[in-house]
Design a protein around this motif. Structure first.
Motif, PDB file in Angstrom:
ATOM      1  N   HIS A 114       0.821  -1.208   0.000  1.00 28.86           N
ATOM      2  CA  HIS A 114       0.000   0.000   0.000  1.00 28.86           C
ATOM      3  C   HIS A 114       0.858   1.262   0.000  1.00 28.86           C
ATOM      4  O   HIS A 114       0.534   2.251  -0.668  1.00 28.86           O
ATOM      5  N   ARG A 115       1.944   1.232   0.742  1.00 21.93           N
ATOM      6  CA  ARG A 115       2.832   2.397   0.823  1.00 21.93           C
ATOM      7  C   ARG A 115       3.466   2.746  -0.520  1.00 21.93           C
ATOM      8  O   ARG A 115       3.884   3.890  -0.741  1.00 21.93           O
ATOM      9  N   GLY A 117       2.065   3.229  -3.165  1.00 25.62           N
ATOM     10  CA  GLY A 117       1.260   4.301  -3.709  1.00 25.62           C
ATOM     11  C   GLY A 117       0.886   4.117  -5.169  1.00 25.62           C
ATOM     12  O   GLY A 117       1.218   3.126  -5.826  1.00 25.62           O
ATOM     13  N   PRO A 188      -4.096   9.992   0.288  1.00 27.91           N
ATOM     14  CA  PRO A 188      -3.582   9.831  -1.077  1.00 27.91           C
ATOM     15  C   PRO A 188      -3.788   8.380  -1.537  1.00 27.91           C
ATOM     16  O   PRO A 188      -3.910   7.461  -0.714  1.00 27.91           O
ATOM     17  N   SER A 190      -3.405   4.630  -2.505  1.00 24.48           N
ATOM     18  CA  SER A 190      -2.514   3.512  -2.227  1.00 24.48           C
ATOM     19  C   SER A 190      -2.581   2.517  -3.385  1.00 24.48           C
ATOM     20  O   SER A 190      -3.531   2.507  -4.167  1.00 24.48           O
ATOM     21  N   ARG A 191      -1.572   1.675  -3.471  1.00 20.97           N
ATOM     22  CA  ARG A 191      -1.560   0.606  -4.479  1.00 20.97           C
ATOM     23  C   ARG A 191      -2.281  -0.595  -3.871  1.00 20.97           C
ATOM     24  O   ARG A 191      -1.751  -1.273  -2.996  1.00 20.97           O
ATOM     25  N   GLY A 218      -5.345   2.271  -8.000  1.00 19.80           N
ATOM     26  CA  GLY A 218      -5.054   3.209  -6.937  1.00 19.80           C
ATOM     27  C   GLY A 218      -6.327   3.457  -6.157  1.00 19.80           C
ATOM     28  O   GLY A 218      -7.325   3.930  -6.709  1.00 19.80           O
TER      29      GLY A 218
END
Length: 288
Positions: A114-115, A117, A188, A190-191, A218
């Protein structure tokens, strides 16, 4: 013919199958696609799934999502070996049982994924969830407005049109959508996996979890975590959440937003499978 050759010549896979150079063994693979274990000359294996007359770009979209996720988390997502119009082949995972330690590793790895992005909410490719088109129109956000327009509204419309939900159900969901900013939690992009219900985690013999069948885009990281708790939850769910929180704490109010994130996948189910999921949608709406 071995795995290295197939990686270099993925378009040859149908030829090898036609001439029986690869052993095919049926395996469980979900309700949409036919799944097989493909055994190569050197004894190595692949996982392959096929679908007769799939929607345009169906497997290409899944492969794009898998590669995008794997770029950030190679220890969490299997490698794409071959993608064809009617087939997708991945590295084989020897199935095992989930362990508490493995669930904790999954929590930390998911936080790392997740980080990584995303450049925007949505994605640069057209998506699918099941065989339903998934609107991936890129947007800078905020998340709530994007989620309402691209994850709730399309499947609400389909559910009402198909008779799975009533106009009264639609009125209540639309009220939630119009007031979505009040739930907070904007972050914002996240992936994310995007369809991370417990059946889309495969556990290997070490007790580690691997993510499969994504609707990658995203999105909001809370969506993946909320979906992991659906339908009984993934094994050792509490340990997974605790490890995730240690790696990357969630924002205030995340527990109250869990039903909002789950509403997305439940509306997908009423859209695809009908009124059998109506009560689940209604109970989730009541909790909001």
């Amino acid at each position: 013919m071995d795995l290295d050759y197939l990686k270099a010549h993925p378009s040859q896979l149908p030829t090898f199958l036609k001439h029986q150079r690869i052993r095919e063994t049926p395996v469980p693979g979900g309700s949409i696609c036919t799944a097989q274990r493909l055994t190569l000359d050197d004894g190595g294996s692949l996982f392959a799934k096929t679908l007769v007359d799939p929607p345009p770009g169906f497997f290409a979209a899944e492969a794009e999502g898998l590669r995008w996720l794997r770029d950030a988390a190679p220890d969490l997502v299997p490698e794409v070996i071959a993608v064809l119009p009617d087939m997708l082949a991945l590295t084989w995972i020897d199935h095992g049982e989930a362990t508490a330690a493995g669930a904790e590793r999954l929590g930390r790895r998911l936080a790392s994924l997740h980080r990584a992005g995303a450049p925007s909410f949505g994605a640069s490719w057209s998506g699918y969830i099941g065989t339903a088109p998934l609107p991936n129109d890129p947007s800078p956000g905020p998340w709530g407005a994007w989620f309402a327009a691209h994850r709730l509204a399309p499947f609400l419309r389909t559910s009402v049109f198909g008779g799975a939900l009533t106009s009264d159900d639609a009125t209540v969901v639309e009220r939630i959508m119009s007031d979505i900013s009040s739930y907070g939690g904007d972050e914002p992009p996240s992936r994310i996996h995007g369809d991370l219900w417990p059946g889309n985690v495969v556990w290997d013999r070490r007790g580690d979890g691997w993510l499969v069948d994504p609707a990658a885009h995203g999105g909001h990281r809370e969506t993946d975590l909320a979906l992991l708790g659906l339908w009984g939850g993934t094994p050792h769910y509490d340990r997974l959440l605790a490890a995730y929180q240690e790696a990357w704490p969630l924002s205030d109010g995340w527990r109250e937003r869990v039903p909002l994130h789950r509403l997305y996948l439940l509306l997908v189910h009423t859209a695809l499978f009908g009124a059998a999921y109506r009560d689940s949608v209604r109970s989730t709406v009541r909790s909001l």
